[in-house]
Scaffold this motif. Structure first.
Motif, mmCIF file in Angstrom:
data_model
loop_
_atom_site.group_PDB
_atom_site.id
_atom_site.type_symbol
_atom_site.label_atom_id
_atom_site.label_comp_id
_atom_site.label_asym_id
_atom_site.label_seq_id
_atom_site.Cartn_x
_atom_site.Cartn_y
_atom_site.Cartn_z
ATOM 1 N N LYS A 26 71.808 9.148 25.935
ATOM 2 C CA LYS A 26 70.734 10.121 26.089
ATOM 3 C C LYS A 26 69.568 9.553 26.888
ATOM 4 O O LYS A 26 68.739 10.292 27.387
ATOM 5 C CB LYS A 26 70.226 10.556 24.699
ATOM 6 C CG LYS A 26 71.207 11.445 23.968
ATOM 7 C CD LYS A 26 71.428 12.738 24.732
ATOM 8 C CE LYS A 26 72.439 13.607 24.020
ATOM 9 N NZ LYS A 26 72.935 14.693 24.860
ATOM 10 N N ASP A 27 69.474 8.234 26.973
ATOM 11 C CA ASP A 27 68.341 7.632 27.664
ATOM 12 C C ASP A 27 68.714 7.316 29.107
ATOM 13 O O ASP A 27 69.575 6.486 29.366
ATOM 14 C CB ASP A 27 67.922 6.352 26.950
ATOM 15 C CG ASP A 27 66.677 5.756 27.576
ATOM 16 O OD1 ASP A 27 66.505 5.889 28.810
ATOM 17 O OD2 ASP A 27 65.884 5.152 26.846
ATOM 18 N N ILE A 28 68.080 8.011 30.008
ATOM 19 C CA ILE A 28 68.468 7.892 31.409
ATOM 20 C C ILE A 28 68.252 6.477 31.947
ATOM 21 O O ILE A 28 68.977 6.006 32.810
ATOM 22 C CB ILE A 28 67.719 8.927 32.268
ATOM 23 C CG1 ILE A 28 68.400 9.043 33.613
ATOM 24 C CG2 ILE A 28 66.250 8.596 32.402
ATOM 25 C CD1 ILE A 28 68.149 10.328 34.309
ATOM 26 N N ASN A 29 67.274 5.750 31.383
ATOM 27 C CA ASN A 29 67.043 4.380 31.843
ATOM 28 C C ASN A 29 68.205 3.482 31.460
ATOM 29 O O ASN A 29 68.637 2.641 32.233
ATOM 30 C CB ASN A 29 65.739 3.841 31.279
ATOM 31 C CG ASN A 29 64.566 4.610 31.835
ATOM 32 O OD1 ASN A 29 64.487 4.826 33.036
ATOM 33 N ND2 ASN A 29 63.699 5.048 30.955
ATOM 34 N N VAL A 74 73.522 14.441 36.411
ATOM 35 C CA VAL A 74 72.476 13.899 35.541
ATOM 36 C C VAL A 74 71.199 14.655 35.884
ATOM 37 O O VAL A 74 70.813 14.751 37.052
ATOM 38 C CB VAL A 74 72.246 12.393 35.797
ATOM 39 C CG1 VAL A 74 71.208 11.853 34.820
ATOM 40 C CG2 VAL A 74 73.547 11.626 35.675
ATOM 41 N N ILE A 127 67.593 14.860 36.336
ATOM 42 C CA ILE A 127 66.487 13.926 36.543
ATOM 43 C C ILE A 127 65.175 14.571 36.093
ATOM 44 O O ILE A 127 64.335 13.937 35.468
ATOM 45 C CB ILE A 127 66.367 13.537 38.039
ATOM 46 C CG1 ILE A 127 67.701 13.012 38.580
ATOM 47 C CG2 ILE A 127 65.258 12.525 38.250
ATOM 48 C CD1 ILE A 127 68.120 11.683 38.068
ATOM 49 N N GLN A 156 65.704 16.456 30.713
ATOM 50 C CA GLN A 156 65.701 15.199 31.463
ATOM 51 C C GLN A 156 66.623 14.141 30.850
ATOM 52 O O GLN A 156 66.580 13.895 29.645
ATOM 53 C CB GLN A 156 64.281 14.648 31.505
ATOM 54 C CG GLN A 156 64.138 13.454 32.413
ATOM 55 C CD GLN A 156 62.687 13.004 32.469
ATOM 56 O OE1 GLN A 156 62.079 12.726 31.440
ATOM 57 N NE2 GLN A 156 62.148 12.945 33.665
ATOM 58 N N GLY A 157 67.450 13.564 31.690
ATOM 59 C CA GLY A 157 68.299 12.458 31.258
ATOM 60 C C GLY A 157 69.642 12.908 30.719
ATOM 61 O O GLY A 157 70.509 12.074 30.469
ATOM 62 N N GLU A 158 69.822 14.206 30.537
ATOM 63 C CA GLU A 158 71.094 14.662 29.973
ATOM 64 C C GLU A 158 72.137 14.877 31.075
ATOM 65 O O GLU A 158 71.801 15.099 32.233
ATOM 66 C CB GLU A 158 70.872 15.921 29.143
ATOM 67 C CG GLU A 158 70.017 15.596 27.920
ATOM 68 C CD GLU A 158 70.058 16.673 26.868
ATOM 69 O OE1 GLU A 158 70.960 16.639 26.027
ATOM 70 O OE2 GLU A 158 69.179 17.541 26.894
#
Ligand code: CMP
Length: 135
Positions: free
Chosen positions: A18-21, A63, A65, A85-87
């Motif tokens: 779940k965390d885009i980073n 993804v 952004i 965001q991030g999903e």
């Protein structure tokens, strides 16, 4: 191809990252960032535009952004899911080799990264912890 590489008979159903980073750094950790950057494309959508249409052939996952999308079955007003965001979405068709299972529609302006099928599957092969499994 998942069965072959991972020695399991389960069907992967979705990403749980779940965390885009974390999602991006996992590419870097594997020294795959360069390949990855090469293979992605950033796309912009306006509110109301369709990113994915039910029944289409799927060749990319996405993804999110920036912005928000909603998932609906074709011709239905019922919103099955809202993603932000991030999903990641559009993964199912790639994993099942089936057509797109639903429409995905922009609820706002969007910035989306497109992951070609090969890059996406490659990523999952190398990061099986990013997948969740179901019988
Ligand atoms: P895909 O089938 O490739 O294209 C439509 C996408 O919508 C699908 O991948 C999922 O990412 C998403 N999707 C479809 N149905 C649902 C649902 N019931 N809940 C959440 N997301 C969904």
């Amino acid at each position: 191809q998942f069965d072959e590489h991972m020695g399991v008979t389960f069907i992967p159903v979705m990403l749980v990252q779940k965390d885009i980073n974390d999602f991006f750094s996992s590419f870097a950790e594997n020294n795959r960032l360069y390949n990855f950057m090469d293979s992605y494309e950033c796309i912009f959508y306006n509110k109301g535009e369709y990113v994915v249409r039910e029944g289409d052939i799927g060749d990319s996952a996405f993804v999110l952004i920036d912005g928000e999308v909603e998932v609906r079955r074709k011709g239905s007003d019922e919103v099955l899911a809202v993603m932000g965001q991030g999903e990641v979405f559009g993964e199912l068709a790639l994993l099942t080799d089936d057509v797109r299972s639903a429409d995905v529609i922009a609820r706002s302006e969007l910035r989306i990264m497109s992951l070609p099928k090969e890059a996406f599957l490659d990523h999952l092969m190398n990061n099986p912890d990013h997948a969740m499994w179901m019988l």
